[in-house]
Design a protein around this motif. Sequence first.
Motif, PDB file in Angstrom:
ATOM      1  N   VAL A   1      -3.612   7.526  19.410  1.00 15.06           N
ATOM      2  CA  VAL A   1      -3.059   8.569  18.543  1.00 15.06           C
ATOM      3  C   VAL A   1      -2.047   7.933  17.599  1.00 15.06           C
ATOM      4  O   VAL A   1      -0.964   7.530  18.008  1.00 15.06           O
ATOM      5  CB  VAL A   1      -2.379   9.686  19.366  1.00 15.06           C
ATOM      6  CG1 VAL A   1      -1.816  10.747  18.434  1.00 15.06           C
ATOM      7  CG2 VAL A   1      -3.366  10.298  20.341  1.00 15.06           C
ATOM      8  N   TYR A   2      -2.418   7.826  16.350  1.00 12.35           N
ATOM      9  CA  TYR A   2      -1.522   7.257  15.353  1.00 12.35           C
ATOM     10  C   TYR A   2      -0.778   8.339  14.581  1.00 12.35           C
ATOM     11  O   TYR A   2       0.366   8.147  14.186  1.00 12.35           O
ATOM     12  CB  TYR A   2      -2.298   6.361  14.379  1.00 12.35           C
ATOM     13  CG  TYR A   2      -2.822   5.100  15.011  1.00 12.35           C
ATOM     14  CD1 TYR A   2      -1.948   4.101  15.431  1.00 12.35           C
ATOM     15  CD2 TYR A   2      -4.175   4.899  15.210  1.00 12.35           C
ATOM     16  CE1 TYR A   2      -2.402   2.942  16.018  1.00 12.35           C
ATOM     17  CE2 TYR A   2      -4.656   3.738  15.795  1.00 12.35           C
ATOM     18  CZ  TYR A   2      -3.770   2.758  16.202  1.00 12.35           C
ATOM     19  OH  TYR A   2      -4.234   1.606  16.789  1.00 12.35           O
TER      20      TYR A   2
ATOM     21  N   VAL B   1       0.838  -1.200   0.000  1.00 10.52           N
ATOM     22  CA  VAL B   1       0.000   0.000   0.000  1.00 10.52           C
ATOM     23  C   VAL B   1       0.874   1.251   0.000  1.00 10.52           C
ATOM     24  O   VAL B   1       0.641   2.195  -0.758  1.00 10.52           O
ATOM     25  CB  VAL B   1      -0.946   0.010   1.222  1.00 10.52           C
ATOM     26  CG1 VAL B   1      -1.607   1.379   1.377  1.00 10.52           C
ATOM     27  CG2 VAL B   1      -2.021  -1.062   1.084  1.00 10.52           C
ATOM     28  N   ILE B   2       1.906   1.233   0.848  1.00  9.56           N
ATOM     29  CA  ILE B   2       2.830   2.370   0.919  1.00  9.56           C
ATOM     30  C   ILE B   2       3.510   2.585  -0.432  1.00  9.56           C
ATOM     31  O   ILE B   2       3.605   3.712  -0.924  1.00  9.56           O
ATOM     32  CB  ILE B   2       3.889   2.140   2.016  1.00  9.56           C
ATOM     33  CG1 ILE B   2       3.230   2.123   3.396  1.00  9.56           C
ATOM     34  CG2 ILE B   2       4.961   3.233   1.962  1.00  9.56           C
ATOM     35  CD1 ILE B   2       4.160   1.669   4.503  1.00  9.56           C
TER      36      ILE B   2
ATOM     37  N   GLY C   1      -1.634   1.792  11.842  1.00 11.75           N
ATOM     38  CA  GLY C   1      -1.283   3.161  12.188  1.00 11.75           C
ATOM     39  C   GLY C   1       0.041   3.583  11.584  1.00 11.75           C
ATOM     40  O   GLY C   1       0.193   4.710  11.099  1.00 11.75           O
ATOM     41  N   THR C   2       0.989   2.672  11.593  1.00  9.88           N
ATOM     42  CA  THR C   2       2.302   2.953  10.999  1.00  9.88           C
ATOM     43  C   THR C   2       2.171   3.169   9.488  1.00  9.88           C
ATOM     44  O   THR C   2       2.747   4.103   8.928  1.00  9.88           O
ATOM     45  CB  THR C   2       3.272   1.780  11.267  1.00  9.88           C
ATOM     46  OG1 THR C   2       3.442   1.619  12.675  1.00  9.88           O
ATOM     47  CG2 THR C   2       4.632   2.053  10.630  1.00  9.88           C
ATOM     48  N   VAL C   3       1.399   2.304   8.842  1.00 11.76           N
ATOM     49  CA  VAL C   3       1.190   2.434   7.395  1.00 11.76           C
ATOM     50  C   VAL C   3       0.483   3.752   7.088  1.00 11.76           C
ATOM     51  O   VAL C   3       0.838   4.460   6.143  1.00 11.76           O
ATOM     52  CB  VAL C   3       0.365   1.246   6.850  1.00 11.76           C
ATOM     53  CG1 VAL C   3       0.055   1.447   5.365  1.00 11.76           C
ATOM     54  CG2 VAL C   3       1.123  -0.059   7.048  1.00 11.76           C
ATOM     55  N   LEU C   4      -0.515   4.103   7.902  1.00 10.85           N
ATOM     56  CA  LEU C   4      -1.251   5.347   7.703  1.00 10.85           C
ATOM     57  C   LEU C   4      -0.323   6.552   7.755  1.00 10.85           C
ATOM     58  O   LEU C   4      -0.416   7.468   6.928  1.00 10.85           O
ATOM     59  CB  LEU C   4      -2.344   5.486   8.765  1.00 10.85           C
ATOM     60  CG  LEU C   4      -3.158   6.779   8.732  1.00 10.85           C
ATOM     61  CD1 LEU C   4      -3.918   6.902   7.414  1.00 10.85           C
ATOM     62  CD2 LEU C   4      -4.127   6.821   9.909  1.00 10.85           C
TER      63      LEU C   4
ATOM     64  N   PHE D   1      -2.648  -6.158  17.739  1.00 11.48           N
ATOM     65  CA  PHE D   1      -1.503  -5.336  17.342  1.00 11.48           C
ATOM     66  C   PHE D   1      -1.539  -4.986  15.858  1.00 11.48           C
ATOM     67  O   PHE D   1      -0.781  -4.144  15.387  1.00 11.48           O
ATOM     68  CB  PHE D   1      -0.179  -6.034  17.673  1.00 11.48           C
ATOM     69  CG  PHE D   1       0.089  -7.269  16.873  1.00 11.48           C
ATOM     70  CD1 PHE D   1       0.710  -7.191  15.627  1.00 11.48           C
ATOM     71  CD2 PHE D   1      -0.259  -8.510  17.361  1.00 11.48           C
ATOM     72  CE1 PHE D   1       0.974  -8.323  14.888  1.00 11.48           C
ATOM     73  CE2 PHE D   1       0.005  -9.655  16.623  1.00 11.48           C
ATOM     74  CZ  PHE D   1       0.611  -9.567  15.390  1.00 11.48           C
ATOM     75  N   ILE D   2      -2.459  -5.612  15.130  1.00 10.63           N
ATOM     76  CA  ILE D   2      -2.602  -5.296  13.712  1.00 10.63           C
ATOM     77  C   ILE D   2      -2.935  -3.824  13.527  1.00 10.63           C
ATOM     78  O   ILE D   2      -2.523  -3.184  12.558  1.00 10.63           O
ATOM     79  CB  ILE D   2      -3.700  -6.168  13.072  1.00 10.63           C
ATOM     80  CG1 ILE D   2      -3.636  -6.071  11.550  1.00 10.63           C
ATOM     81  CG2 ILE D   2      -5.079  -5.752  13.503  1.00 10.63           C
ATOM     82  CD1 ILE D   2      -2.616  -6.942  10.933  1.00 10.63           C
TER      83      ILE D   2
END
Length: 215
Positions: free
Chosen positions: A102-103, A11-12, A59-62, A53-54
Amino acid sequence: MELIFKNGLEVIEAVKAVDRRLKLGQGEDLSCFFGRIAAMKENIEAIRGEAEFIYDFLGTVLNKIFLADPANGMLTDRMYKYYMIHRFMELFGDHESVSDKVYITDRNVEQFISNNGERDMEKLLNILSQAGETLSRKMRKKLNGIIKENLSQLTSSTIYFAVTCGIIRPDTDVCTRLADLCSEKKTPGKIENTLFDPEYVIGRLRLYGYLGQYD
């Protein structure tokens, strides 16, 4: 599980590919991005509830998507027109999965705004509202004030995301703005399947219980 991590990286890369294509003037093909989102959604649904944890990974991908290249106004425009952040947010599932987490930090939001080549308040508020549930309460409160100050300039799309993501309440001022947008339509009563159609947005907000009795 490995498939989901693979999907996230894809996605990234798809967002980065869109960024490169736009810079080279090669068009706005977003099919790869939406295809990767669909594949990721399918794999997440297969293990929904088994691995909390998914959501941290999402959140990291976002964050990577959100800050892919904020200086590229063309990419910002596509995020605005095609609800790219919103489509990714749908991967989180119900609202409980992102509640009070908070992502996207305030610092990242400020970086997105300061580095963004797009100075259109409507577009910036729209994109930030799409990600509203992943922002801090402090940032949501700040956005609430900015949206209220600029309400007369905002489209029904931005109002929709701001309401459904908990940034603003559908109070009298918001309903009045939606009514004004309806009256400004060239062909009132002809509803298009887009969030930029205020009548369509009113229908959606009613359906999801945000408006109650709207006049």
